[in-house]
Structures are given as structure tokens and as C-alpha cells.
Scaffold this motif. Sequence first.
Motif, PDB file in Angstrom:
ATOM      1  N   ALA A  95       0.821  -1.207   0.000  1.00 22.51           N
ATOM      2  CA  ALA A  95       0.000   0.000   0.000  1.00 22.51           C
ATOM      3  C   ALA A  95       0.853   1.254   0.000  1.00 22.51           C
ATOM      4  CB  ALA A  95      -0.917   0.004   1.220  1.00 22.51           C
ATOM      5  N   GLN A  96       2.009   1.180   0.634  1.00 25.78           N
ATOM      6  CA  GLN A  96       2.865   2.361   0.717  1.00 25.78           C
ATOM      7  C   GLN A  96       3.387   2.799  -0.645  1.00 25.78           C
ATOM      8  OE1 GLN A  96       5.916   1.475   3.557  1.00 25.78           O
ATOM      9  NE2 GLN A  96       4.498   1.249   5.262  1.00 25.78           N
ATOM     10  N   THR A  97       3.397   1.916  -1.604  1.00 29.09           N
ATOM     11  CA  THR A  97       3.903   2.267  -2.923  1.00 29.09           C
ATOM     12  C   THR A  97       2.805   2.260  -3.984  1.00 29.09           C
ATOM     13  OG1 THR A  97       4.471  -0.069  -3.345  1.00 29.09           O
ATOM     14  CG2 THR A  97       6.181   1.349  -2.391  1.00 29.09           C
ATOM     15  N   ASP A  98       1.569   2.037  -3.561  1.00 32.26           N
ATOM     16  CA  ASP A  98       0.454   1.960  -4.498  1.00 32.26           C
ATOM     17  C   ASP A  98      -0.016   3.373  -4.832  1.00 32.26           C
ATOM     18  OD1 ASP A  98      -2.237   1.775  -5.563  1.00 32.26           O
ATOM     19  OD2 ASP A  98      -2.158  -0.335  -5.002  1.00 32.26           O
ATOM     20  N   ASN A  99       0.002   3.736  -6.112  1.00 29.57           N
ATOM     21  CA  ASN A  99      -0.364   5.091  -6.510  1.00 29.57           C
ATOM     22  C   ASN A  99      -1.818   5.388  -6.226  1.00 29.57           C
ATOM     23  OD1 ASN A  99       0.545   7.597  -7.775  1.00 29.57           O
ATOM     24  ND2 ASN A  99      -0.944   7.092  -9.379  1.00 29.57           N
ATOM     25  N   GLN A 100      -2.698   4.391  -6.321  1.00 28.42           N
ATOM     26  CA  GLN A 100      -4.111   4.625  -6.041  1.00 28.42           C
ATOM     27  C   GLN A 100      -4.311   5.001  -4.580  1.00 28.42           C
ATOM     28  OE1 GLN A 100      -6.650   4.752  -8.394  1.00 28.42           O
ATOM     29  NE2 GLN A 100      -7.630   5.721  -6.618  1.00 28.42           N
ATOM     30  N   ASP A 101      -3.555   4.370  -3.683  1.00 37.41           N
ATOM     31  CA  ASP A 101      -3.647   4.746  -2.274  1.00 37.41           C
ATOM     32  C   ASP A 101      -3.163   6.180  -2.062  1.00 37.41           C
ATOM     33  OD1 ASP A 101      -4.744   2.373  -1.225  1.00 37.41           O
ATOM     34  OD2 ASP A 101      -2.795   1.409  -1.303  1.00 37.41           O
ATOM     35  N   ARG A 102      -2.163   6.586  -2.817  1.00 41.68           N
ATOM     36  CA  ARG A 102      -1.678   7.969  -2.725  1.00 41.68           C
ATOM     37  C   ARG A 102      -2.750   8.943  -3.192  1.00 41.68           C
ATOM     38  NH1 ARG A 102       3.912   8.670  -5.567  1.00 41.68           N
ATOM     39  NH2 ARG A 102       4.262   6.936  -4.139  1.00 41.68           N
ATOM     40  N   ILE A 103      -3.433   8.584  -4.265  1.00 40.51           N
ATOM     41  CA  ILE A 103      -4.525   9.418  -4.784  1.00 40.51           C
ATOM     42  C   ILE A 103      -5.658   9.494  -3.761  1.00 40.51           C
ATOM     43  CG2 ILE A 103      -6.321   9.556  -6.552  1.00 40.51           C
ATOM     44  CD1 ILE A 103      -4.257   8.257  -8.487  1.00 40.51           C
ATOM     45  N   ASN A 104      -6.036   8.327  -3.207  1.00 44.19           N
ATOM     46  CA  ASN A 104      -7.110   8.297  -2.220  1.00 44.19           C
ATOM     47  C   ASN A 104      -6.747   9.101  -0.979  1.00 44.19           C
ATOM     48  OD1 ASN A 104      -8.632   6.683  -3.879  1.00 44.19           O
ATOM     49  ND2 ASN A 104      -8.281   4.792  -2.736  1.00 44.19           N
ATOM     50  N   SER A 105      -5.492   8.990  -0.553  1.00 42.92           N
ATOM     51  CA  SER A 105      -5.043   9.730   0.618  1.00 42.92           C
ATOM     52  C   SER A 105      -5.164  11.230   0.392  1.00 42.92           C
ATOM     53  CB  SER A 105      -3.602   9.348   0.942  1.00 42.92           C
ATOM     54  OG  SER A 105      -3.119  10.066   2.056  1.00 42.92           O
ATOM     55  N   ALA A 106      -4.751  11.693  -0.776  1.00 42.39           N
ATOM     56  CA  ALA A 106      -4.836  13.120  -1.092  1.00 42.39           C
ATOM     57  C   ALA A 106      -6.284  13.588  -1.131  1.00 42.39           C
ATOM     58  CB  ALA A 106      -4.150  13.397  -2.432  1.00 42.39           C
ATOM     59  N   TYR A 107      -7.145  12.769  -1.719  1.00 41.71           N
ATOM     60  CA  TYR A 107      -8.566  13.143  -1.813  1.00 41.71           C
ATOM     61  C   TYR A 107      -9.191  13.139  -0.423  1.00 41.71           C
ATOM     62  CZ  TYR A 107     -13.100  13.609  -4.138  1.00 41.71           C
ATOM     63  OH  TYR A 107     -14.310  14.086  -4.587  1.00 41.71           O
ATOM     64  N   CYS A 108      -8.860  12.137   0.374  1.00 45.71           N
ATOM     65  CA  CYS A 108      -9.375  12.031   1.731  1.00 45.71           C
ATOM     66  C   CYS A 108      -8.989  13.269   2.539  1.00 45.71           C
ATOM     67  CB  CYS A 108      -8.837  10.766   2.389  1.00 45.71           C
ATOM     68  SG  CYS A 108      -9.343  10.532   4.113  1.00 45.71           S
ATOM     69  N   GLN A 109      -7.728  13.645   2.500  1.00 45.19           N
ATOM     70  CA  GLN A 109      -7.263  14.814   3.253  1.00 45.19           C
ATOM     71  C   GLN A 109      -7.945  16.088   2.756  1.00 45.19           C
ATOM     72  OE1 GLN A 109      -3.027  14.597   2.747  1.00 45.19           O
ATOM     73  NE2 GLN A 109      -2.807  12.837   4.099  1.00 45.19           N
ATOM     74  N   SER A 110      -8.188  16.174   1.471  1.00 45.54           N
ATOM     75  CA  SER A 110      -8.786  17.379   0.904  1.00 45.54           C
ATOM     76  C   SER A 110     -10.241  17.550   1.341  1.00 45.54           C
ATOM     77  CB  SER A 110      -8.697  17.340  -0.623  1.00 45.54           C
ATOM     78  OG  SER A 110      -7.353  17.374  -1.049  1.00 45.54           O
ATOM     79  N   ILE A 111     -11.035  16.471   1.308  1.00 46.26           N
ATOM     80  CA  ILE A 111     -12.433  16.626   1.696  1.00 46.26           C
ATOM     81  C   ILE A 111     -12.569  16.799   3.206  1.00 46.26           C
ATOM     82  CG2 ILE A 111     -13.311  15.438  -0.340  1.00 46.26           C
ATOM     83  CD1 ILE A 111     -13.831  12.971   1.399  1.00 46.26           C
ATOM     84  N   ILE A 112     -11.623  16.247   3.973  1.00 47.34           N
ATOM     85  CA  ILE A 112     -11.608  16.497   5.415  1.00 47.34           C
ATOM     86  C   ILE A 112     -11.347  17.979   5.683  1.00 47.34           C
ATOM     87  CG2 ILE A 112     -10.223  16.149   7.504  1.00 47.34           C
ATOM     88  CD1 ILE A 112      -9.970  13.210   6.664  1.00 47.34           C
ATOM     89  N   ALA A 113     -10.360  18.541   5.003  1.00 50.78           N
ATOM     90  CA  ALA A 113     -10.051  19.961   5.178  1.00 50.78           C
ATOM     91  C   ALA A 113     -11.225  20.832   4.733  1.00 50.78           C
ATOM     92  CB  ALA A 113      -8.795  20.317   4.398  1.00 50.78           C
ATOM     93  N   GLU A 114     -11.886  20.433   3.650  1.00 54.01           N
ATOM     94  CA  GLU A 114     -13.058  21.178   3.175  1.00 54.01           C
ATOM     95  C   GLU A 114     -14.161  21.156   4.226  1.00 54.01           C
ATOM     96  OE1 GLU A 114     -16.199  21.234  -0.606  1.00 54.01           O
ATOM     97  OE2 GLU A 114     -14.498  19.849  -0.618  1.00 54.01           O
ATOM     98  N   MET A 115     -14.397  19.993   4.818  1.00 53.93           N
ATOM     99  CA  MET A 115     -15.401  19.891   5.875  1.00 53.93           C
ATOM    100  C   MET A 115     -14.999  20.704   7.091  1.00 53.93           C
ATOM    101  SD  MET A 115     -17.995  19.047   7.567  1.00 53.93           S
ATOM    102  CE  MET A 115     -18.852  18.208   6.250  1.00 53.93           C
ATOM    103  N   HIS A 116     -13.724  20.633   7.448  1.00 51.46           N
ATOM    104  CA  HIS A 116     -13.240  21.304   8.650  1.00 51.46           C
ATOM    105  C   HIS A 116     -13.396  22.820   8.565  1.00 51.46           C
ATOM    106  CE1 HIS A 116     -10.045  22.899  11.383  1.00 51.46           C
ATOM    107  NE2 HIS A 116     -10.443  21.904  12.148  1.00 51.46           N
ATOM    108  N   SER A 117     -13.220  23.376   7.382  1.00 54.85           N
ATOM    109  CA  SER A 117     -13.205  24.831   7.245  1.00 54.85           C
ATOM    110  C   SER A 117     -14.462  25.411   6.629  1.00 54.85           C
ATOM    111  CB  SER A 117     -12.002  25.257   6.390  1.00 54.85           C
ATOM    112  OG  SER A 117     -12.109  24.716   5.084  1.00 54.85           O
ATOM    113  N   GLY A 118     -15.361  24.570   6.139  1.00 56.53           N
ATOM    114  CA  GLY A 118     -16.506  25.081   5.389  1.00 56.53           C
ATOM    115  C   GLY A 118     -17.849  24.584   5.873  1.00 56.53           C
ATOM    116  N   PHE A 119     -18.816  24.634   4.947  1.00 51.78           N
ATOM    117  CA  PHE A 119     -20.183  24.169   5.204  1.00 51.78           C
ATOM    118  C   PHE A 119     -20.820  24.891   6.394  1.00 51.78           C
ATOM    119  CE2 PHE A 119     -17.954  20.577   3.159  1.00 51.78           C
ATOM    120  CZ  PHE A 119     -18.736  20.454   2.012  1.00 51.78           C
ATOM    121  N   MET A 120     -20.615  26.206   6.456  1.00 50.28           N
ATOM    122  CA  MET A 120     -21.093  26.962   7.605  1.00 50.28           C
ATOM    123  C   MET A 120     -22.614  27.043   7.664  1.00 50.28           C
ATOM    124  SD  MET A 120     -18.343  27.377   9.103  1.00 50.28           S
ATOM    125  CE  MET A 120     -19.104  28.218  10.483  1.00 50.28           C
ATOM    126  N   SER A 121     -23.278  27.037   6.531  1.00 52.75           N
ATOM    127  CA  SER A 121     -24.742  27.149   6.546  1.00 52.75           C
ATOM    128  C   SER A 121     -25.396  25.913   7.136  1.00 52.75           C
ATOM    129  CB  SER A 121     -25.260  27.411   5.126  1.00 52.75           C
ATOM    130  OG  SER A 121     -24.833  28.687   4.679  1.00 52.75           O
TER     131      SER A 121
END
Length: 248
Positions: A100-126
Motif C-alpha cells: 500500500a505504501q507504494t500503491d499510486n491509487q492509495d496515494r490518490i485516495n489519501s490526497a482526496y481524503c485529506q482534501s475533503i476532510i479539510a473542506e469539511m473542517h473549514s466550510g459548510f457553515m450554513s
Amino acid sequence: MQKPLLIIGNKNYSSWSLRAWLLLKAFNVDFDEQPIELFHPSATPILNEHAPTGKVPVLVYGEGDEKVTVWDTLAIAMHINEYLTDINLWTGISKSDTNAQTDNQDRINSAYCQSIIAEMHSGFMSIRNEMPMNIRATAKIQPSTACLADIARIETIFAECLKDRPEDSFLFGAFTAADVFFAPVVLRLQTYADASNITLQPLTKQYCQTLVNHPHIQAWQKSALQETRIIEEDEAGEILSLVGVLAN
């Protein structure tokens, strides 16, 4: 290492407390929890001792010069991932899995996961303001255009993550921190969506059911339904029904 202590607020209302608690539970960190009453004078000494911002959640362990204090749920997630668990929070995969540490799909998923977490953390105020977490209630609101736009964006995230995955899948297949950060949203939709005639996509409903079936989320909800305090600052809309102790 001393067992970490997690200081949290009322389980019926405190969405950020749920996230931190669920991170520790789901990723196999042994910890103690100390609940406080939100907006209550009894919480002040505890928060003054441990919480630099005066807010929950706060994770603490160690003593004296070796005491570790982590506040803000995103910081808690990063700290858990680096120091307290053998599972990668962003992929749900064991850190010892060399493939998994060298799997590019896991790297892609990790980046997407971190991005939507950050989006949730800082947004969706309404959606936060108009649909506060209230686990024991079914409530009717009149959602604003901005709130409906938040829900639409959340549904898009769910659809992108769940495309071509099995029916009972989490956002990235395995349970990750992304599921943790969106768990309070799922509980908000449970409280307000049907009662407010908010139409959700079938895939959203499917994912919501998968998440509320998670044993740790069920445990949190069970505890929340035993609480009796009503916090007016966290109540919204017309309450149509209640479950738990207050329903009796």
C-alpha cells in the motif's frame, strides 16, 4: 505511555467531540474520556487546565514537561495518525502494508481524503448553523439556499467517493478519517432532512445508513440518548419528536 485523555462535550450536540472520539475508537487507540457540560460553569476549571482555546475536544497525555496537548479535531487526527495508531487514517490500511505504501491509487485516495476532510473542517457553515447536531430530535427547518448548496456539495463528494463501490462501502472502501469527519453531517441529515422535505439522492441515503450502522456511531448515539440537558444554543427548528430519555 500514559493512556490519553479525551475531553469532550455533550454527546447529543457536540459534533467535533464526536469526530475526535470516533477517531480514537475506530483506529484502536485506548483512551479515557472526560465529558463536560457545554456552556456550563462546571466546565470552566477543566477547560482552563487543558484547553488553550477554551473549547472541546482536547486530547492530553503525559505529565510535566512531557505533557502532550492537542486541540482542534484536525490536529487530533494528524497526531493520532503520526503517533497513536498502526492504521493510516487517510487510507484505512495498515502502515505495515508495504504494498500500500507504494500503491499510486492509495496515494490518490489519501490526497482526496485529506482534501475533503479539510473542506469539511473549514466550510459548510450554513449547514452547521441551520442544522446543528441534535441526535435525539426529529426537527423541521426551512433551509436556506446556502444550506441546500452545502448539502448538494456534500452529496457530490459522496457520489464521487462511492462511485463503483459496493453498496455498503465507506467513502474509500475501508473506514477512514473522511467517514469520521462526515459522520456528524449524516446525523444532521437524520434529524432534519425528511422532516424538512429535503430530498436526498439514493446514494446519499445508502451511505448514511451504512454509517449509522457502524458500531461506534451506534454506541455514541446510545449514550447521547441518555442525556437530559437541553442546550438552547444548539437547538434549531420545530421539534417534531424525541427519542431517548427525554421522550419518556
